[in-house]
Design a protein around this motif. Structure first.
Motif, PDB file in Angstrom:
ATOM      1  N   VAL A  33      -5.094   7.365  12.138  1.00 61.46           N
ATOM      2  CA  VAL A  33      -5.175   6.573  10.914  1.00 61.46           C
ATOM      3  C   VAL A  33      -5.842   7.319   9.776  1.00 61.46           C
ATOM      4  O   VAL A  33      -5.666   6.963   8.608  1.00 61.46           O
ATOM      5  N   ARG A  52      -6.085  -7.308   5.009  1.00 64.44           N
ATOM      6  CA  ARG A  52      -5.370  -6.047   4.841  1.00 64.44           C
ATOM      7  C   ARG A  52      -4.533  -5.784   6.082  1.00 64.44           C
ATOM      8  O   ARG A  52      -4.816  -6.299   7.166  1.00 64.44           O
ATOM      9  N   ALA A  72     -11.443  -2.928   9.318  1.00 62.07           N
ATOM     10  CA  ALA A  72     -11.181  -1.499   9.405  1.00 62.07           C
ATOM     11  C   ALA A  72     -12.090  -0.800   8.408  1.00 62.07           C
ATOM     12  O   ALA A  72     -12.278  -1.272   7.289  1.00 62.07           O
ATOM     13  N   SER A 114      -4.536  -3.326   7.872  1.00 60.34           N
ATOM     14  CA  SER A 114      -5.330  -2.649   8.902  1.00 60.34           C
ATOM     15  C   SER A 114      -6.280  -3.587   9.625  1.00 60.34           C
ATOM     16  O   SER A 114      -7.005  -3.161  10.522  1.00 60.34           O
ATOM     17  N   GLU A 161       0.826  -1.204   0.000  1.00 58.93           N
ATOM     18  CA  GLU A 161       0.000   0.000   0.000  1.00 58.93           C
ATOM     19  C   GLU A 161       0.864   1.258   0.000  1.00 58.93           C
ATOM     20  O   GLU A 161       0.561   2.242  -0.678  1.00 58.93           O
ATOM     21  N   ASP A 167     -12.289   3.036   7.270  1.00 57.83           N
ATOM     22  CA  ASP A 167     -11.744   4.383   7.427  1.00 57.83           C
ATOM     23  C   ASP A 167     -11.180   4.530   8.837  1.00 57.83           C
ATOM     24  O   ASP A 167     -10.363   3.725   9.241  1.00 57.83           O
ATOM     25  N   PRO A 204      -2.282   5.502   2.965  1.00 59.81           N
ATOM     26  CA  PRO A 204      -3.188   5.171   4.079  1.00 59.81           C
ATOM     27  C   PRO A 204      -2.457   4.699   5.325  1.00 59.81           C
ATOM     28  O   PRO A 204      -3.080   4.511   6.367  1.00 59.81           O
ATOM     29  N   VAL A 205      -1.147   4.467   5.239  1.00 59.50           N
ATOM     30  CA  VAL A 205      -0.396   3.904   6.360  1.00 59.50           C
ATOM     31  C   VAL A 205      -0.099   5.004   7.370  1.00 59.50           C
ATOM     32  O   VAL A 205       0.575   5.979   7.040  1.00 59.50           O
ATOM     33  N   ARG A 258      -7.867   4.451   5.104  1.00 59.78           N
ATOM     34  CA  ARG A 258      -7.817   2.990   5.177  1.00 59.78           C
ATOM     35  C   ARG A 258      -8.905   2.354   4.320  1.00 59.78           C
ATOM     36  O   ARG A 258      -8.782   1.225   3.868  1.00 59.78           O
TER      37      ARG A 258
END
Length: 508
Positions: free
Chosen positions: A380, A309, A397, A311, A156, A399, A252-253, A384
């Motif tokens: 976060v 994922r 997860a 997340s 990602e 968002d 997104p990380v 996500r």
């Protein structure tokens, strides 16, 4: 063979379990929160043992009768992760030894450099490896560098940087050599090492066939994705801290995970031996190269078939309490209710489609601003997204929320994971309304403040609730009543056969 998997709610563990089952093994999953595994496609094929590595007394029953124990947990993202991982590894090692487990398998990171300049992340992974190798139980440590697969944090990070930045100023570490490995090859090694001879107690480097710099990885990614060549300018001043903030803004990380990933790239991450092939031979067509791994991962993303994922694991938290002693007895709520001239199934379809690309059904700018503020303070944020565009399951997860409970057709409860001076939940319900022949939508936001800051926070945001939560309720009702309206927030209909991504299909 009886296998115990820790970290089954995580990225690798969630993919390993169904493949162990398909290989004919019996699987037991150790989890602090068994309910997180309730909705996974393979839930009915495994035994789930409630236990916590931080509570050694909870472990003997989980390890009883186990032949192979997989250690796939880490505390990355927490400020005390080194101490916590050390204690967890020691508890795991003792429990395995006491239960007579025949083998431990651990997925770690590259061997840190001998000059002592490695990151805390790599030092911690190496320390866990030593603890397990010295446990008295034969252990196989698989040292993997960057793992490429749909939904992995490394992939990602690479994907968003390459796609969003046609030109970028980068730190010098983008010139360091890396030997990435496809997630399918990682899973093949994890399964294969379960049957190593008893005398094997050592670490193995595992990596793919290509040695590249991170800059070359971004250029190769762009080529595979059909993007123009990226302009990359390495400069000296970008420290790991600054680099992680940059990664956190673009991808997104979040910073808490981006920083150890970035620090791991400061030194070269390449395999120095390929001894694993003596025990787990390479497939006839060879290990998966970088370009093919990217194509496979992008196909999964495009087809909404991302099995797990980065997340997915999330952080533990108490469920929505009925006795809010933690907040000093205070509970703030915002409750909305609407009659909906549509059947409950249509209303539920709109509810389950919330978040990700579908948004939050009200005042998009306000949600975006809240997401950016969360990223600014190390949270976060909104990026996500969702694992699947149509289906949700406990533990997903969503968002800056996490699915805490879902009763299909009736209830979706989300727990906030954004930075807050307190704890928050959002409940969305679909109920039949027999008198009208339609349905009733019920929405409840719950906030438990922590200290004065928590009370001040609620007072500051309350004036916006009519616009945000009120608009959300109105638009959800409108979307259920007018699904053909071009402005309706109804998500695309589910695709047959893909309720959440088949569990028996690896990235291939």
């Amino acid at each position: 063979m009886q296998c115990l998997v820790t970290g089954a709610t995580g990225y690798i563990g969630g993919r390993l379990v169904p493949r162990l089952l398909d290989a004919g093994h019996e699987v037991r999953c150790l989890s602090r929160s068994p309910e997180k595994l309730r909705d996974v496609p393979w839930a009915g094929r495994v035994e789930v043992a409630k236990g916590d590595l931080g509570d050694p007394a909870s472990l003997p029953a989980a390890f009883a009768g186990v032949d192979v124990a997989y250690y796939l947990v880490h505390s990355l993202g927490r400020p005390d992760f080194e101490a916590l991982d050390r204690a967890n590894a020691q508890a795991f090692a003792r429990a395995a030894r006491d239960a007579g487990v025949r083998r431990i398998v651990y997925l770690g990171g590259p061997e840190p450099p001998a000059d002592g300049t490695s990151s805390a992340h790599l030092r911690s992974r190496a320390e866990v490896a030593r603890i397990l190798l010295d446990s008295g139980t034969p252990t196989a440590v698989l040292r993997a560098p960057v793992i490429l697969g749909s939904g992995s944090a490394s992939f990602e990070m690479l994907r968003y940087l390459a796609e969003r930045l046609p030109a970028m100023v980068t730190p010098r570490w983008v010139r360091n050599r890396i030997q990435p490995i496809a997630v399918r090859d990682v899973l093949r090694y994890l399964i294969g090492t379960a049957t190593l001879p008893a005398e094997v107690n050592r670490g193995f480097d595992i990596a793919g066939p290509d040695v590249l710099t991170f800059a070359e990885m971004m250029q190769r990614y762009a080529a595979v994705a059909g993007l123009p060549r990226r302009v990359i300018v390495p400069v000296r001043p970008l420290t790991p801290g600054l680099s992680s903030h940059w990664v956190g803004l673009v991808t997104p990380v979040p910073n808490a995970i981006a920083r150890p990933l970035v620090e791991s790239l400061i030194h070269e991450a390449i395999a120095h031996e390929h001894d694993i092939a003596e025990y787990v031979p390479d497939p006839p067509d060879g290990l998966i190269g970088f370009d093919r791994a990217v194509r496979l991962a992008l196909a999964k993303v495009r087809d909404f078939d991302v099995e797990t994922r980065w997340s997915g694991a999330g952080s533990p938290a108490d469920p929505l309490p009925t006795d809010p002693r933690w907040s000093g007895g205070s509970v703030y709520t915002d409750v909305r209710e609407r009659a909906v001239a549509a059947d409950p199934a249509m209303l539920w379809r709109v509810i389950e489609g919330v978040g990700g690309d579908n948004g939050w059904y009200s005042f998009p700018l306000a949600w975006e601003v809240r997401g950016w503020l969360d990223r600014l303070f190390g949270g976060v944020g909104l990026r996500r997204g969702r694992r699947d565009p149509n289906r949700l399951q406990v533990g997903d997860a969503l968002d800056f929320w996490r699915v805490e409970e879902i009763v299909p057709g009736e209830l979706l409860r989300l727990r906030a994971e954004m930075k807050l001076p307190g704890r928050a939940w959002l409940e969305l319900r679909s109920e039949p309304d027999p008198p009208s022949g339609g349905s009733r939508y019920r929405q409840r936001a719950v906030f438990l403040p922590h200290g004065l800051a928590g009370h001040a926070y609620w007072a500051a945001v309350s004036p916006f609730h009519a616009m945000i939560f009120g608009g959300m309720a109105r638009n959800i009702a409108r979307g259920a009543e007018n699904p053909s309206d071009p402005g309706s927030p109804v998500p695309a209909p589910p695709r047959p056969g893909l309720p959440g991504g088949p569990a028996d299909r690896p990235d291939r």
